[in-house]
Write an enzyme that holds these catalytic residues in place. Structure first.
Site, short mmCIF file in Angstrom:
data_model
loop_
_atom_site.label_atom_id
_atom_site.label_comp_id
_atom_site.label_asym_id
_atom_site.label_seq_id
_atom_site.Cartn_x
_atom_site.Cartn_y
_atom_site.Cartn_z
CB CYS A 78 -103.58 5.98 -118.73
SG CYS A 78 -103.01 7.01 -117.35
CG HIS A 166 -103.14 1.67 -116.31
ND1 HIS A 166 -102.33 1.79 -117.43
CD2 HIS A 166 -103.01 2.84 -115.63
CE1 HIS A 166 -101.74 2.97 -117.42
NE2 HIS A 166 -102.12 3.62 -116.34
CD GLU A 168 -102.62 -1.47 -118.94
OE1 GLU A 168 -101.80 -0.53 -118.93
OE2 GLU A 168 -103.84 -1.31 -119.10
N GLY A 221 -78.59 -24.52 -125.07
CA GLY A 221 -79.16 -25.43 -124.08
C GLY A 221 -80.39 -24.86 -123.43
N GLY A 222 -80.72 -23.60 -123.73
CA GLY A 222 -81.88 -22.94 -123.16
C GLY A 222 -83.14 -23.16 -123.98
CB VAL A 223 -86.66 -22.22 -123.23
CG1 VAL A 223 -88.01 -22.35 -123.91
CG2 VAL A 223 -86.68 -22.91 -121.87
CG ASP A 224 -85.47 -17.99 -125.55
OD1 ASP A 224 -86.61 -18.37 -125.21
OD2 ASP A 224 -84.89 -17.04 -125.01
CB SER A 226 -84.21 -25.92 -127.17
OG SER A 226 -83.00 -26.02 -126.44
#
Length: 508
Positions: A78, A166, A168, A221-224, A226
């Protein structure tokens, strides 16, 4: 590591370019056009993104093309396509017809390596106010639509390509093929950037970076956090010291349940209840940014205090991920802050710890895939994202223990019902918001004047964009009824149907 450099000119789609390239198992990085790092031998190609600017605007992004053209494969998208034409004295003008939305490729140069595998009449997505009227000498058309002759081009004698549409976005049907052709066939990337390789290379890098040093990590306690914990655990073992802080802003019973969930992961975890300290710094604070900064500062204080109890600790690990980094930077100098991230920006000078951020280059879904490779439980990997400042930014206005208690009950009912109705895994993130208003209601024969809550559920891949979840009416009716009947002080429930953009996922 082989890398594709994405030059960000401010397009709303730039992050999607990165996501698609990574789906091809090729590592890529986004950098603002005015903050390009030094080009190393690891950079195998360059993508120049779109932009809200016209190439003729006074403040339009300026790119040093001489650094890339003829030296590395280049793909302009673009604005990137228009900019290269403009710089070589071609003709770029405001389009006389609207060029936004779906279009179909009416011509494809099947000899062009970029276009291999792309079907004639393939749908593409246009989104531009300027159009390329005349190509410079040595620029060859490689694809066209009915209304846009110069929809794509190649420069003779260079591995330089450009597209006005685009590739993407989801609506460009063969867009992924185009991007894969660029990174695989033109840039000659080996497409080996997989979760398995990321885990192996990251653990090795952490071993070299940290040596025998001790690291303190704040678990949430979250994904990141952990996944960070498991990567560090595999790299340095018992030298990792994890701290899980109860800031008084967690979900109902979360402090106890999270500590229990970490017991069988082999991690050294200490629980610290600092609820009263956080409530104290939030007293009287109503501005969302001030809340975030107060909570971030208090986290630093708590970790500084805890780290001082660990002899010779030298590093603080953080669960910073790529969207945090992107949203905290800008293509136009200092960031126009949407919201501050307590994980981004370093530590105060009085805190002597160095920062280690193993996930800084990953999107959320990539973190989950890495977690799966590490063997983390599916219940943990599938857990909805939860904001670092917790319920403080879901309570509009001043935060008090009473308000937190109300919101915890509402949130618990909402989340448990999502699980009960098998909707939890279909939603990317869900939660409740306590509004700073009261409304009239009737319970029994009595008039009430009580609080209003809003429920929020969105579908997304990485949180950069999100659509509101179309939850069944019967489900929403049942949840609303249960909240009003069980949570004292609430008499009205609303459902948020805003998407991101223009709204954000969290209300503050």
């Amino acid at each position: 590591m082989q890398t594709i450099l994405i030059i960000d000119n401010g397009s709303q789609y730039t992050q999607l370019i990165a996501r698609k390239i990574r789906e091809a198992n090729v590592y890529c990085e986004i950098h603002p056009y005015n903050k390009i790092p030094q080009i190393t031998s690891e950079v195998k190609g360059v993508v120049i993104s779109g932009s809200p600017y016209s190439v003729t605007d006074k403040d339009a992004p300026q790119i040093e093309l001489d650094k890339y053209r003829g030296k590395l494969p280049v793909l302009g998208i673009c604005y990137g396509a228009q900019y290269m034409v403009h710089c070589d004295k071609g003709v770029v003008e405001k389009s006389k017809i609207r060029e936004y939305g779906r279009a179909n490729l009416s011509f494809i140069d099947k000899e062009c390596v970029l276009m291999q595998g792309v079907r004639e009449n393939s749908q593409v997505w246009m989104s531009h106010g300027d159009t390329i009227l005349e190509l410079p000498q040595d620029f060859e058309v490689i694809c066209s639509t009915q209304s846009v002759k110069n929809a794509g081009y190649k420069i003779k004698g260079e591995d330089t390509f450009a597209l006005q549409f685009h590739p993407e976005v989801y609506h460009s049907e063969d867009g992924f093929i185009l991007l894969k052709n660029f990174v695989e066939k033109i840039c000659n990337c080996d497409c080996s950037w997989t979760p398995k390789n990321f885990v192996a290379s990251t653990i090795e890098r952490l071993k070299q970076q940290l040596g025998n040093d001790k690291v303190v990590l704040g678990l949430s306690g979250g994904v990141d956090s952990s996944v960070v914990a498991m990567l560090l655990h595999k790299a340095i073992g018992s030298n990792l010291h994890c701290v899980f802080v109860n800031n008084g802003l967690l979900r109902k019973n979360e402090f106890t349940s999270v500590l229990e969930s970490y017991k069988d992961m082999g991690l050294n975890v200490k629980g610290v209840d600092a609820s009263e300290e956080f409530y104290s710094v939030l007293k009287g604070v109503t501005d969302p940014e001030k809340k975030r900064k107060a909570i971030g500062a208090k986290f630093i204080d708590v970790f500084d205090n805890e780290s001082n109890k660990i002899k010779d600790v030298k590093w603080l690990a953080q669960g910073t991920i790529y969207p945090d980094v992107i949203e905290s930077s800008s293509t136009k100098g200092p960031s126009q802050t949407i919201k501050s991230h307590h994980n981004v920006g370093g530590l105060p000078s009085y805190m002597k710890l160095k920062i280690v951020e193993p996930l800084r280059s990953l999107f959320k879904d990539e973190v989950r895939r890495v977690g799966k490779e590490l063997g983390l439980k599916s219940e943990l990997l599938g857990r909805h994202p939860f904001p670092g400042p917790g319920l403080a930014i879901r309570i509009l206005g001043e935060v008090t223990p009473e308000k937190v208690g109300i919101l915890q009950e509402v949130d618990s009912i909402f989340i448990e019902n999502l699980r009960k109705y098998n909707l939890y895994d279909k939603v990317w993130q869900a939660g409740a918001v306590l509004l700073p208003i009261q409304s009239v209601g009737v319970m029994g024969d009595e008039r009430t004047y009580e609080r209003v809550v809003a429920l929020r559920a969105v579908e997304s891949v990485d949180g950069m964009t999100a659509d509101w979840s179309h939850l069944p009416y019967d489900f929403l009716a049942n949840v609303s009824n249960e909240i009003i009947n069980k949570v004292k002080g609430v008499n009205r429930v609303c459902y948020d149907i805003s998407s991101k953009p223009p709204a954000t996922i969290e209300w503050e």
